[in-house]
Design a protein around this motif. Structure first.
Motif, PDB file in Angstrom:
ATOM      1  N   LEU A 197       0.841  -1.182   0.000  1.00  0.00           N
ATOM      2  CA  LEU A 197       0.000   0.000   0.000  1.00  0.00           C
ATOM      3  C   LEU A 197       0.882   1.240   0.000  1.00  0.00           C
ATOM      4  N   LEU A 242     -10.971   3.473  -6.870  1.00  0.00           N
ATOM      5  CA  LEU A 242     -11.604   3.141  -5.590  1.00  0.00           C
ATOM      6  C   LEU A 242     -12.636   4.202  -5.227  1.00  0.00           C
ATOM      7  N   THR A 291     -10.616   5.497   0.972  1.00  0.00           N
ATOM      8  CA  THR A 291      -9.224   5.432   1.426  1.00  0.00           C
ATOM      9  C   THR A 291      -8.954   4.021   1.940  1.00  0.00           C
ATOM     10  N   VAL A 292      -8.011   3.347   1.317  1.00  0.00           N
ATOM     11  CA  VAL A 292      -7.709   1.965   1.686  1.00  0.00           C
ATOM     12  C   VAL A 292      -6.869   1.956   2.959  1.00  0.00           C
ATOM     13  N   ASP A 293      -7.373   1.299   3.999  1.00  0.00           N
ATOM     14  CA  ASP A 293      -6.615   1.131   5.238  1.00  0.00           C
ATOM     15  C   ASP A 293      -5.939  -0.237   5.285  1.00  0.00           C
ATOM     16  N   TYR A 315      -6.069  -4.430   3.059  1.00  0.00           N
ATOM     17  CA  TYR A 315      -6.673  -5.217   1.987  1.00  0.00           C
ATOM     18  C   TYR A 315      -6.182  -6.651   2.077  1.00  0.00           C
ATOM     19  N   ILE A 324     -11.260  -4.890   0.582  1.00  0.00           N
ATOM     20  CA  ILE A 324     -10.641  -3.636   0.985  1.00  0.00           C
ATOM     21  C   ILE A 324     -11.322  -3.092   2.231  1.00  0.00           C
ATOM     22  N   THR A 378     -11.954   0.077   4.705  1.00  0.00           N
ATOM     23  CA  THR A 378     -11.914   1.541   4.757  1.00  0.00           C
ATOM     24  C   THR A 378     -12.516   2.004   6.086  1.00  0.00           C
TER      25      THR A 378
END
Length: 727
Positions: free
Chosen positions: A59, A89, A97-99, A101, A112, A114
Motif C-alpha cells: 500500500l 476506488l 481510502t484503503v486502510d 486489503y 478492501i 476503509t
C-alpha cells in the motif's frame, strides 16, 4: 501456508524531514525527539507476498488516495506497477481510502477495508468493499450491515464471512445473498466469532472463527459475558461527560463462558462441540488438508493445556496432546499443520527451554531444536525441503538471531551474521525473506535475502539518520552483567558523552521487569533511546536491568516469580542499586527509578517496599494492586486472590506507602482500559492515609499508551523537568 508481509515504507510525513548537517555538536531536546520525530528510524513495511512467491504488493499512501503497487522481489528497486489506482476506488461518488486489503485464494478479487477505527489494542471496526481485479468493479460487502470487522474470504474465494455487532454473517459472492450464521449476539452479553476484552489483551486474538478448507463450514467461538462484571470509564469531551461500560474480569472474578461451535452452510445449522472441562479456548485452527479442526483448551490456572482433534464428519473431539506445568503453560501462534496431515508444530518449554516440537496425532513427540537456550519465534517452514526457520536467543538473552534447521537430521545453520537483533518475514513458498537488523546503537538496516541467507539487496539503511546522529553528543549503550540478589543479571548503561570517571554521577534506572518483556536487548530503541541520551546529556548515567522473571534464560528463570509477582524483581532491583552504589563514579545518594505499566508497578514498589534505596521514583500507568488487573494475565502468574492472598498483598505498593521516603510521581491516563485509573486512585488513597507527600498527573481520556497530538512531548518534558529537579 500463506505468510503475509506486514511492512510499511513510512508511517508519517515526519520520516521525510531533512535536517541539515551542523558544523558543531547540537543539543538534544524533547522537541526534536517527540515533536519533530527527528530520530525516527525508517522500516520497510507493508508487503503482501503473492501466490507465486516472487512478487508482492504494498500500500502506498498519497495525497490523492492510497494506491496498491505490485513489484518483484528480484527487481525491488525497479519502478513498481500500479496494481490498483486510487481513482478506481470510488463508490457512489465517494472516494475510498484503503486502510488494509486482502486477496482471495486465486488473486482475482480484493477485500478492501476503509474507515478503519480502533476499538482496543487489536480490535477495530471498518467498512469493507470488494474489488474485482478482472472487471475493476467495486461494491460494498454489505449495505445492510454497514460497519464490520474481521471480514475473511473463504478458501475457495466464493464467499466472505464477517462480524457485525457480535454476530457472524456470510455473503455469497455469486448472488450477493447474506446469511446470518448467528443471531443472538449483543453488546456486553453474547459475542460470536470475535473475542472479549481479556482474550484480545492476554491471548492476543480477535479472530475467533475459522473457515474449513472446503469452504463449507465455519468453526467459531461464542462468548457468554452475562456473569462478567462491568467496568465503567468516564470520558471528558462534551458538557456532560460520557460513560463507557465494558466487561472486564478482574483477578478472581467470573470469566465469559466460552464454547466452540461448527456451522455447516449446507445444512444451515450450528452444532456445539463438547470439549470436556476447561476455562479457556485460546486457539482454534482447521487443517488445510481435510475436515479436521484443532482446538486448544486451558484450565483456570493455565497450567494444563490440551489439544483436541475434532472430526468434521461427527463433530466429536478427542485429546491428542496435553501438557502440564508446575506454574503455567505458554500459548503460541505456531499451530501449523504438517503436510502429512497427521502432525503439527508447537513450541514448548517442556525440557526447561523453549523449543520447537513436532506433535503427531497418535501422541508421538519429536523434538526439533534443543539446547540451553530459548527459541524466540517460529518463522515458517519449507515443506518441500523439510526446513524450519526460527529466531532464537542461542547467543544470549540480549541477542536475537535467525536460524534454519532440517527436520530430518536436525542440522541447523545461523542465517544472521551480525550481533544484535535480527528478524525476518518470509514470502509465500519460503523463497525470500526481508530481514530487519539493528543493534542498541545502530538504527534498522532492512535487506532482502534468498532463503539460504544470501543477501540480494539493501532496502533501507537509515543512512540519513546515522549521519544526523553524528551531530549530537551521543554515547554508546554498553552491555554488562551485575550481581542480582541471587544470580548475575543482564544490564546496559549509557554514560554522559563527556564522562569523567573521577566525578560522581546520579543514576536513572529504567525498568520494566515483568514476564514476557525484556528491556536489556541489543536492539534499536528509537525515541526512548534518544530520551535516555538526553538524560545522559543532562549529566545522568542511565541503566536498565532485567531481573528474575524476564525472558530468554530458560523456564526456571522466567517462572521463578510464580505466585509472588514483584518480590524477586524488587530484590534484584535493590541488589542492582547496591552494586551501582559501589562504583566510584556513582553518587550513591542520587539513584532514581522510572517505569511504565509493569515498570510503573516496579518503580512504585521500589519507592515504598524498597525504600530507602531510591531517591526518586516515577510510575506511569502502574498496576498498584494485582486484584485490580485482569484475571487471565494475573492468575497465570499468581492464581486467584482467594487462593493466594499473601502473594497479592505482600507485593502491592498500596500496602507499603508508609515507607515512602523519596520523591514519588504518579502519572495515569483516565481512559486506560487496560490498567484502570482505579490503580492510581487507590494509590492516592493509601498515600493520603499514610500522610505522604507525592506528585500526581492525570491525562484526560488517554489510554494506556498516553499519546495523541502533543501528549508525548508534554509527558516527556514533564518527566525530564521532574528528574532534573528531584534527582
Amino acid at each position: 501456508m500463506k505468510l503475509v508481509f506486514a511492512f510499511m515504507i513510512c508511517v508519517s510525513a515526519v520520516c521525510s524531514f531533512n535536517y541539515a548537517p551542523a558544523q558543531k555538536q547540537q543539543e538534544l531536546t524533547n522537541e526534536l525527539i517527540w515533536r519533530d520525530y527527528a530520530f525516527y528510524a525508517r522500516r520497510v513495511q507493508g508487503f503482501r507476498s503473492m501466490n507465486d512467491g516472487t512478487h508482492f504488493t504494498r500500500l502506498q499512501q498519497g495525497r490523492s488516495g492510497n494506491a496498491i503497487l505490485k513489484s518483484s522481489f528480484l527487481s525491488f528497486t525497479a519502478e513498481p506497477e500500479v496494481f490498483v489506482h486510487p481513482d478506481e476506488l470510488v463508490y457512489n461518488e465517494k472516494k475510498l481510502t484503503v486502510d488494509d486489503y486482502q486477496f482471495n485464494a486465486d488473486e482475482t478479487k480484493l477485500l478492501i477495508a476503509t474507515d478503519y477505527e480502533n476499538v482496543y489494542r487489536r480490535s477495530y471496526t471498518a467498512t469493507f468493499y470488494i474489488f474485482d481485479l478482472e472487471t475493476r468493479n467495486i461494491s460494498p460487502l454489505s449495505e445492510q450491515y454497514p460497519v464490520q470487522t474481521l471480514a475473511e474470504f473463504s478458501p475457495d474465494g466464493k464467499k466472505i464471512a464477517f462480524i457485525h455487532e457480535n454476530n457472524i454473517y456470510i455473503r455469497n459472492l455469486a448472488d450477493g445473498t447474506i446469511t446470518a450464521v448467528t443471531t443472538d449476539g449483543s453488546i456486553n452479553h453474547i459475542i460470536n466469532g470475535t473475542t472479549d476484552w481479556v482474550y484480545e489483551e492476554e491471548f492476543a486474538i480477535t479472530m475467533a472463527y475459522n473457515w474449513s478448507p472446503d469452504s463449507k463450514k465455519i468453526a467459531y467461538l461464542r462468548f457468554d459475558e452475562s456473569n462478567v462484571k462491568e467496568f465503567t470509564m468516564t470520558y471528558y469531551f462534551e458538557l456532560y461527560p460520557d460513560q463507557y461500560t465494558f466487561k472486564y474480569p478482574k483477578a478472581g472474578e467470573d470469566n465469559s463462558k466460552v464454547s466452540l461451535h461448527i456451522y455447516d452452510s449446507e445444512k444451515n445449522t450450528s452444532t456445539p462441540v463438547q470439549l470436556g472441562e476447561y476455562e479457556y479456548i485460546p486457539r482454534i485452527s482447521y487443517s488445510p488438508l481435510d475436515d479436521k479442526l484443532i482446538a486448544l483448551t486451558l484450565n483456570r490456572h493455565q497450567n494444563h493445556l490440551q489439544y483436541h482433534l475434532i472430526d468434521g464428519s461427527t463433530n466429536e473431539a478427542k485429546v491428542i496432546y496435553e501438557e502440564k506445568d508446575r506454574a503455567y503453560v505458554e500459548i503460541d501462534d505456531n499451530l501449523l499443520f504438517m503436510e502429512d496431515g497427521k502432525s503439527f508444530i508447537r513450541t514448548s518449554e517442556m525440557d526447561g527451554y523453549n523449543h520447537i516440537y513436532r506433535i503427531y496425532f497418535d501422541g508421538k513427540i519429536e523434538q526439533i531444536t534443543s539446547g540451553n537456550w530459548d527459541v524466540i519465534e517460529f518463522k515458517g517452514i519449507n515443506n518441500d525441503k523439510g526446513i524450519i526457520y526460527y529466531t532464537s536467543a542461542e547467543n544470549g538473552a540480549t541477542q536475537q538471531d535467525l536460524y534454519q534447521i532440517s527436520i530430518k537430521n536436525k542440522k541447523r545453520k545461523q542465517l544472521s551474521s551480525q550481533r544484535g537483533h535480527t528478524d525476518a518475514e518470509f514470502s509465500t513458498g519460503m523463497k525470500y525473506y526481508v530481514q530487519t537488523w539493528s543493534d542498541a546503537n545502530t538504527p534498522y538496516v532492512v535487506s532482502l535475502h534468498e532463503a539460504s541467507g544470501k543477501q540480494i539487496t539493501v532496502l533501507e539503511d537509515n543512512s540519513a539518520l546515522v549521519e544526523r546522529m553524528k551531530n549530537f553528543p551521543l554515547s554508546k549503550k554498553e552491555f554488562f552483567t551485575l550481581k542480582g540478589h541471587e544470580t548475575d543479571l543482564n544490564a546496559w548503561m549509557i554514560k554522559p558523552a563527556d564522562f569523567d570517571p573521577t566525578k560522581k554521577y546520579p543514576v536513572f534506572v529504567h525498568v520494566y521487569g515483568g514476564p514476557g518483556s525484556n528491556t536489556v536487548e541489543d536492539t534499536w530503541g528509537s525515541m526512548e533511546y534518544m530520551y535516555h541520551q538526553l538524560l545522559a546529556q543532562k549529566g545522568y548515567i542511565v541503566v536498565s536491568v532485567d531481573p528474575r522473571g524476564t525472558m530468554y534464560r530458560g523456564a526456571d528463570f522466567k517462572k521463578s516469580t510464580y505466585l509472588q509477582l514483584g518480590k524477586l524483581e524488587l530484590e534484584d532491583f535493590i541488589a542492582a542499586a547496591k552494586v551501582l552504589k559501589t562504583y566510584d563514579y556513582v553518587d550513591e545518594n542520587r539513584i532514581g527509578i522510572q517505569g511504565w505499566s509493569y515498570g510503573g508497578y516496579m518503580s512504585s514498589l521500589a519507592m515504598t517496599k524498597g525504600a530507602p534505596h531510591f531517591k526518586m521514583g516515577i510510575a506511569i500507568a502502574p498496576v498498584t494492586n494485582w486484584r485490580y488487573y485482569d484475571n487471565i494475565y494475573t492468575e497465570r502468574f499468581m492464581r486467584t486472590p482467594q487462593e493466594n492472598a499473601h502473594g497479592y498483598d505482600d507485593n502491592s505498593p498500596i500496602n507499603f506507602t508508609e515507607k515512602l521516603e523519596g520523591k514519588y510521581f504518579l502519572i495515569h491516563g483516565s481512559g486506560d482500559d487496560n490498567v484502570h485509573l482505579q490503580n492510581a486512585m487507590e494509590m492516592v488513597n493509601s498515600l493520603v492515609d499514610s500522610n505522604k507527600d507525592f506528585d500526581l498527573f492525570i491525562y484526560p481520556n488517554r489510554n494506556h499508551g498516553i499519546y495523541g497530538g502533543n501528549t508525548r512531548l508534554h509527558l516527556f518534558t514533564m518527566l525530564l523537568e521532574y528528574t532534573l529537579e528531584n534527582l
